[in-house]
Scaffold this motif. Sequence first.
Motif, PDB file in Angstrom:
ATOM      1  N   SER A 140      88.312  21.784   2.608  1.00  0.00           N
ATOM      2  CA  SER A 140      87.091  21.979   2.208  1.00  0.00           C
ATOM      3  C   SER A 140      86.180  22.952   3.208  1.00  0.00           C
ATOM      4  N   MET A 141      86.366  22.412   4.573  1.00  0.00           N
ATOM      5  CA  MET A 141      85.494  22.828   5.575  1.00  0.00           C
ATOM      6  C   MET A 141      86.118  24.755   5.757  1.00  0.00           C
ATOM      7  N   PHE A 142      86.955  24.773   5.374  1.00  0.00           N
ATOM      8  CA  PHE A 142      87.700  26.269   5.710  1.00  0.00           C
ATOM      9  C   PHE A 142      86.745  27.096   4.438  1.00  0.00           C
ATOM     10  N   HIS A 143      86.701  26.535   3.232  1.00  0.00           N
ATOM     11  CA  HIS A 143      86.043  27.113   2.230  1.00  0.00           C
ATOM     12  C   HIS A 143      84.542  27.201   1.977  1.00  0.00           C
ATOM     13  N   TYR A 144      84.209  25.985   2.391  1.00  0.00           N
ATOM     14  CA  TYR A 144      82.687  25.778   2.340  1.00  0.00           C
ATOM     15  C   TYR A 144      82.357  24.920   3.569  1.00  0.00           C
ATOM     16  N   PRO A 145      82.158  25.843   4.733  1.00  0.00           N
ATOM     17  CA  PRO A 145      81.649  25.359   5.854  1.00  0.00           C
ATOM     18  C   PRO A 145      80.104  25.095   5.934  1.00  0.00           C
ATOM     19  N   GLN A 146      79.244  25.429   4.869  1.00  0.00           N
ATOM     20  CA  GLN A 146      78.069  25.261   4.815  1.00  0.00           C
ATOM     21  C   GLN A 146      77.700  23.860   4.345  1.00  0.00           C
ATOM     22  N   TYR A 147      78.724  23.273   3.971  1.00  0.00           N
ATOM     23  CA  TYR A 147      78.446  21.890   3.216  1.00  0.00           C
ATOM     24  C   TYR A 147      79.043  20.853   4.229  1.00  0.00           C
ATOM     25  N   GLN A 148      79.367  21.198   5.499  1.00  0.00           N
ATOM     26  CA  GLN A 148      79.889  20.199   6.420  1.00  0.00           C
ATOM     27  C   GLN A 148      79.232  18.721   6.488  1.00  0.00           C
ATOM     28  N   ASP A 149      78.082  18.808   6.490  1.00  0.00           N
ATOM     29  CA  ASP A 149      77.241  17.444   6.672  1.00  0.00           C
ATOM     30  C   ASP A 149      77.585  16.641   5.414  1.00  0.00           C
ATOM     31  N   LEU A 150      77.495  17.304   4.201  1.00  0.00           N
ATOM     32  CA  LEU A 150      77.617  16.702   2.979  1.00  0.00           C
ATOM     33  C   LEU A 150      78.957  16.157   2.781  1.00  0.00           C
ATOM     34  N   LEU A 151      79.907  16.991   3.065  1.00  0.00           N
ATOM     35  CA  LEU A 151      81.511  16.759   2.961  1.00  0.00           C
ATOM     36  C   LEU A 151      81.745  15.663   3.863  1.00  0.00           C
ATOM     37  N   HIS A 152      81.415  15.901   5.162  1.00  0.00           N
ATOM     38  CA  HIS A 152      81.922  14.898   6.247  1.00  0.00           C
ATOM     39  C   HIS A 152      81.181  13.691   6.268  1.00  0.00           C
ATOM     40  N   GLY A 153      79.728  13.746   6.127  1.00  0.00           N
ATOM     41  CA  GLY A 153      78.904  12.590   6.204  1.00  0.00           C
ATOM     42  C   GLY A 153      78.791  11.460   5.017  1.00  0.00           C
ATOM     43  N   VAL A 154      79.045  12.349   3.735  1.00  0.00           N
ATOM     44  CA  VAL A 154      78.770  11.686   2.484  1.00  0.00           C
ATOM     45  C   VAL A 154      79.900  11.455   1.513  1.00  0.00           C
ATOM     46  N   ILE A 155      80.472  12.601   1.288  1.00  0.00           N
ATOM     47  CA  ILE A 155      81.530  12.674   0.072  1.00  0.00           C
ATOM     48  C   ILE A 155      82.985  12.001   0.505  1.00  0.00           C
ATOM     49  N   PHE A 156      83.445  12.340   1.620  1.00  0.00           N
ATOM     50  CA  PHE A 156      84.426  11.728   2.214  1.00  0.00           C
ATOM     51  C   PHE A 156      84.466  10.457   2.479  1.00  0.00           C
ATOM     52  N   PRO A 157      83.411   9.798   3.280  1.00  0.00           N
ATOM     53  CA  PRO A 157      83.407   8.524   3.496  1.00  0.00           C
ATOM     54  C   PRO A 157      83.483   7.734   2.271  1.00  0.00           C
ATOM     55  N   LEU A 158      82.582   8.086   1.141  1.00  0.00           N
ATOM     56  CA  LEU A 158      82.627   7.290  -0.059  1.00  0.00           C
ATOM     57  C   LEU A 158      84.150   7.577  -0.636  1.00  0.00           C
ATOM     58  N   PHE A 159      84.554   8.517  -0.255  1.00  0.00           N
ATOM     59  CA  PHE A 159      86.347   8.521  -0.919  1.00  0.00           C
ATOM     60  C   PHE A 159      87.008   7.465  -0.297  1.00  0.00           C
ATOM     61  N   ILE A 160      86.877   7.168   0.768  1.00  0.00           N
ATOM     62  CA  ILE A 160      87.674   6.057   1.569  1.00  0.00           C
ATOM     63  C   ILE A 160      87.339   4.789   1.196  1.00  0.00           C
ATOM     64  N   TYR A 161      86.093   4.756   1.405  1.00  0.00           N
ATOM     65  CA  TYR A 161      85.489   3.461   1.256  1.00  0.00           C
ATOM     66  C   TYR A 161      85.464   2.932  -0.408  1.00  0.00           C
TER      67      TYR A 161
END
Length: 187
Positions: A140-161
């Motif tokens: 996702s960081m390759f294809h959508y680097p502009q969403y780094q904060d959302l992806l790393h800080g919100v979406i993917f932590p929600l995934f694991i938790y």
Amino acid sequence: MKEYFKEYKPFLLFLAKFLGAYLVLTFAYYSYLSEFDQEKFEVDGFTQIVANQTSQLISVFDSRTHIEPNLTEPSVNLFYREKWVSRIVEGCNSLSVMILFVSFIFSFSGKFKQTVLFILFGCIVIHIFNIIRITLLGVSMFHYPQYQDLLHGVIFPLFIYGVVFILWIIWVNKFSSYAKKSSKRQN
């Protein structure tokens, strides 16, 4: 005061077991981490395993991936399609999430064998989903680097938790001593 302890005994017992397990496991984890020299940018073994497995999973879909040691901090750089997409640090290895998971399961423990097997099963599930999470994050960081904060800080932590929360719900409702007491009351 005695009435207070009697009335809240189940909660206080849960809290004591949770804090005890959490503190012991956290101490053991930090003892493990202290074996690696942060000043020489050494990565702990489990984080290295996570980085290797993430790269291997990505390579199933696209062989243009690899990892390299980071020369400026204790982490592993992940490359996808020959572009640096993320760094895998100690916090990415999911061991702290597993410690939280194990502490909770221990707090609501059931039969010994069942508890140990569910802890092992849960840690394996968390590990597998963590590898998937890091893989998806890297791509996702390759294809959508502009969403780094959302992806790393919100979406993917929600995934694991979210995975951990589902495991907790399954444990409490199906296997814990609480589930057995609850089903006896309903019969």
